[in-house]
Design a protein around this motif. Structure first.
Motif, short mmCIF file in Angstrom:
data_model
loop_
_atom_site.label_atom_id
_atom_site.label_comp_id
_atom_site.label_asym_id
_atom_site.label_seq_id
_atom_site.Cartn_x
_atom_site.Cartn_y
_atom_site.Cartn_z
N THR A 98 34.68 42.07 50.20
CA THR A 98 34.23 43.52 49.61
C THR A 98 35.29 44.13 48.82
OG1 THR A 98 35.00 44.18 52.02
CG2 THR A 98 32.81 43.48 51.68
N GLN A 99 36.13 43.62 48.38
CA GLN A 99 37.19 44.03 47.59
C GLN A 99 37.44 43.11 46.17
OE1 GLN A 99 41.05 45.07 49.17
NE2 GLN A 99 40.62 47.35 48.52
N ALA A 100 37.22 43.69 45.13
CA ALA A 100 37.50 42.60 43.97
C ALA A 100 38.45 43.61 42.64
CB ALA A 100 36.16 42.07 43.35
N PHE A 101 39.36 42.82 42.07
CA PHE A 101 40.09 43.29 41.16
C PHE A 101 39.67 42.63 40.16
CE2 PHE A 101 44.44 43.07 38.89
CZ PHE A 101 44.39 44.67 38.53
N VAL A 102 39.05 43.32 39.13
CA VAL A 102 38.48 42.65 37.93
C VAL A 102 39.33 42.67 36.74
CG1 VAL A 102 36.65 42.59 36.32
CG2 VAL A 102 36.16 42.91 38.55
N VAL A 103 40.02 41.72 35.90
CA VAL A 103 40.72 41.69 34.82
C VAL A 103 40.14 41.25 33.78
CG1 VAL A 103 43.15 41.10 33.89
CG2 VAL A 103 42.75 41.21 36.48
N THR A 104 39.76 42.06 32.56
CA THR A 104 38.98 41.70 31.60
C THR A 104 39.72 41.78 30.29
OG1 THR A 104 36.97 42.43 32.71
CG2 THR A 104 36.55 42.12 30.43
N GLY A 105 39.66 40.50 29.49
CA GLY A 105 40.13 40.46 28.12
C GLY A 105 38.86 40.68 27.10
N SER A 110 43.14 37.05 23.84
CA SER A 110 43.51 38.22 23.88
C SER A 110 44.73 38.10 24.97
CB SER A 110 42.40 39.34 24.49
OG SER A 110 41.61 39.57 23.42
N ASN A 111 45.94 38.93 24.88
CA ASN A 111 46.95 38.95 25.74
C ASN A 111 47.12 40.32 26.43
OD1 ASN A 111 48.42 40.21 23.72
ND2 ASN A 111 49.07 38.40 23.06
N THR A 112 45.95 41.00 26.08
CA THR A 112 46.05 42.66 26.80
C THR A 112 44.53 42.46 27.28
OG1 THR A 112 45.14 43.61 24.85
CG2 THR A 112 47.40 43.55 25.15
N ALA A 113 44.37 43.34 28.50
CA ALA A 113 43.27 43.18 29.10
C ALA A 113 43.10 44.84 29.91
CB ALA A 113 43.29 42.37 30.30
N MET A 114 42.00 44.89 30.31
CA MET A 114 41.74 46.17 31.48
C MET A 114 41.34 45.54 32.52
SD MET A 114 42.33 48.71 29.33
CE MET A 114 41.82 50.38 30.64
N ALA A 130 39.04 52.24 42.05
CA ALA A 130 40.44 52.62 41.41
C ALA A 130 40.44 51.88 39.91
CB ALA A 130 41.57 52.27 41.98
N GLY A 131 40.95 52.69 38.86
CA GLY A 131 41.29 52.29 37.48
C GLY A 131 40.19 53.08 36.67
N PRO A 132 39.99 52.80 35.50
CA PRO A 132 40.82 51.38 34.87
C PRO A 132 42.24 51.58 34.34
CG PRO A 132 39.63 52.46 32.98
CD PRO A 132 39.13 53.45 34.51
N THR A 249 51.19 51.64 39.11
CA THR A 249 49.63 50.82 39.17
C THR A 249 49.79 50.10 39.91
OG1 THR A 249 48.93 51.61 36.84
CG2 THR A 249 47.58 49.94 38.08
N LEU A 250 50.73 48.94 39.74
CA LEU A 250 51.05 47.91 40.95
C LEU A 250 51.11 48.46 42.28
CD1 LEU A 250 51.01 44.98 41.39
CD2 LEU A 250 53.25 44.92 40.49
N ARG A 251 51.92 49.31 42.33
CA ARG A 251 52.25 49.71 43.86
C ARG A 251 50.80 50.52 44.20
NH1 ARG A 251 57.86 50.95 45.00
NH2 ARG A 251 57.11 52.90 46.39
N GLU A 252 50.07 51.07 43.44
CA GLU A 252 48.85 51.72 43.93
C GLU A 252 47.95 50.52 44.34
OE1 GLU A 252 45.13 54.57 42.44
OE2 GLU A 252 47.02 54.12 41.18
N LEU A 253 47.77 49.40 43.58
CA LEU A 253 46.99 48.42 43.93
C LEU A 253 47.64 47.70 45.40
CD1 LEU A 253 44.65 46.28 43.22
CD2 LEU A 253 46.50 45.21 41.86
N LEU A 254 48.82 47.38 45.24
CA LEU A 254 49.28 46.73 46.56
C LEU A 254 48.84 47.70 47.73
CD1 LEU A 254 53.04 45.51 45.95
CD2 LEU A 254 51.50 44.43 47.24
N VAL A 255 48.89 49.27 47.83
CA VAL A 255 48.67 49.66 48.94
C VAL A 255 47.15 49.71 49.27
CG1 VAL A 255 48.50 52.29 49.79
CG2 VAL A 255 50.69 51.32 48.52
N ALA A 256 46.35 49.72 48.09
CA ALA A 256 44.85 49.45 48.26
C ALA A 256 44.22 48.27 48.78
CB ALA A 256 44.22 49.93 47.12
#
Length: 275
Positions: A98-105, A110-114, A130-132, A249-256
């Motif tokens: 019920t929790q998905a972190f989506v990384v889209t190039g 592409s070597n950058t993503a959202m 949370a995000g983008p 952002t990484l710290r926010e994701l870690l806590v979430a």
């Protein structure tokens, strides 16, 4: 490794109106007296034709069951499928997730993503949590067949549930391993310093044994298929194979991230994820 547990997470009725039709009764006039010199009787008046009763007004239409949101409603849209994720990719998400972190190039090169964190409610509908957030991935982009040293990030749906870093646990609920072995030096592909890149990391379950520290070196698919694919602190340039987020952002994701939600990462170029 300390584990912190935490809990994640109209009716309107229309009114029908009835109209009553009122009917009137006509009276007949009495006969006139007979005169001494009678005249031919006058023709009887032709009674007027009664008008048909007026039709009853049509009932009012009931109000819609769910009112449309007001203009400017800031509530996030909920959907049965994560935006941008096609049926084939969606089918790879575990039933209990019920929790998905989506990384889209943007493209396969592409070597950058959202990135966006999504959560699913009890009704099975996904919403943005949370995000983008911007991110870097591997120098040469993405691949569905990753191998060691190809400088591409694996495409797919992978579980994420183990974390660690050189710095102390920022409040993660997933297992966190603080260790000086996460220290790193050197320079990246753009000449940027790599120092501090592994201050916090989240292990992606690609070619690793889940439930262990991200430092674990066992590779179930073999060393030639690569490994050590993490979400880590962005050093300002592309990576070897990892996904890199800004430190805050990484710290926010870690806590979430909540292990009870069985979180996953869904990552790849947009055309692939849309399948």
């Amino acid at each position: 490794m300390p584990i912190r547990k935490g809990a994640p997470a109209l009716l309107s009725a229309g009114t029908l109106c009835a109209a009553l039709l009122l009917t009137g009764c006509a009276r007949t006039a009495p006969p006139a007296p007979t005169p001494s010199n009678p005249k031919p009787p006058a023709a009887a008046p032709t009674p007027s034709t009664p008008k048909p009763p007026a039709a009853a007004p049509a009932p009012a239409a009931p109000a819609p069951a769910t009112p449309a949101p007001a203009a400017g409603d800031a509530r996030p849209e909920r959907a049965a499928r994560i935006p941008g994720i096609g049926p084939a990719t969606h089918a790879r998400i575990p039933d209990g997730t019920t929790q998905a972190f989506v990384v889209t190039g943007a493209t396969v090169d592409s070597n950058t993503a959202m990135t966006v964190l999504y959560e699913r409610d009890a009704a099975g509908r996904w919403t943005e949590a949370a995000g983008p957030w911007p991110a870097h991935n591997a120098l040469r982009g993405w691949t569905a067949d990753h191998s060691a040293g190809d400088l591409r990030t694996p495409i797919g749906v992978f579980r994420i549930g183990d974390a660690g870093g050189r710095l102390p646990d920022p409040g993660a609920r997933v297992p966190y391993d603080q260790d000086e072995e996460f220290a790193i030096s050197g320079t990246g592909f753009s000449g940027e310093s790599l120092e501090g890149s592994f201050d916090h990391v989240i292990a992606i379950d690609y070619n690793r044994v889940p439930g262990r520290t991200p430092l674990d070196k066992e590779r179930p698919l073999g060393a030639e298929k690569g490994g050590g694919v993490w979400i880590h602190v962005d050093h300002g340039g592309p990576t070897q194979a990892c996904v890199a987020l800004e430190r805050g952002t990484l710290r926010e994701l870690l806590v979430a991230l909540d292990p009870a939600r069985e979180p996953v990462v869904i990552m790849g170029p947009a055309p692939e994820l849309a399948r």
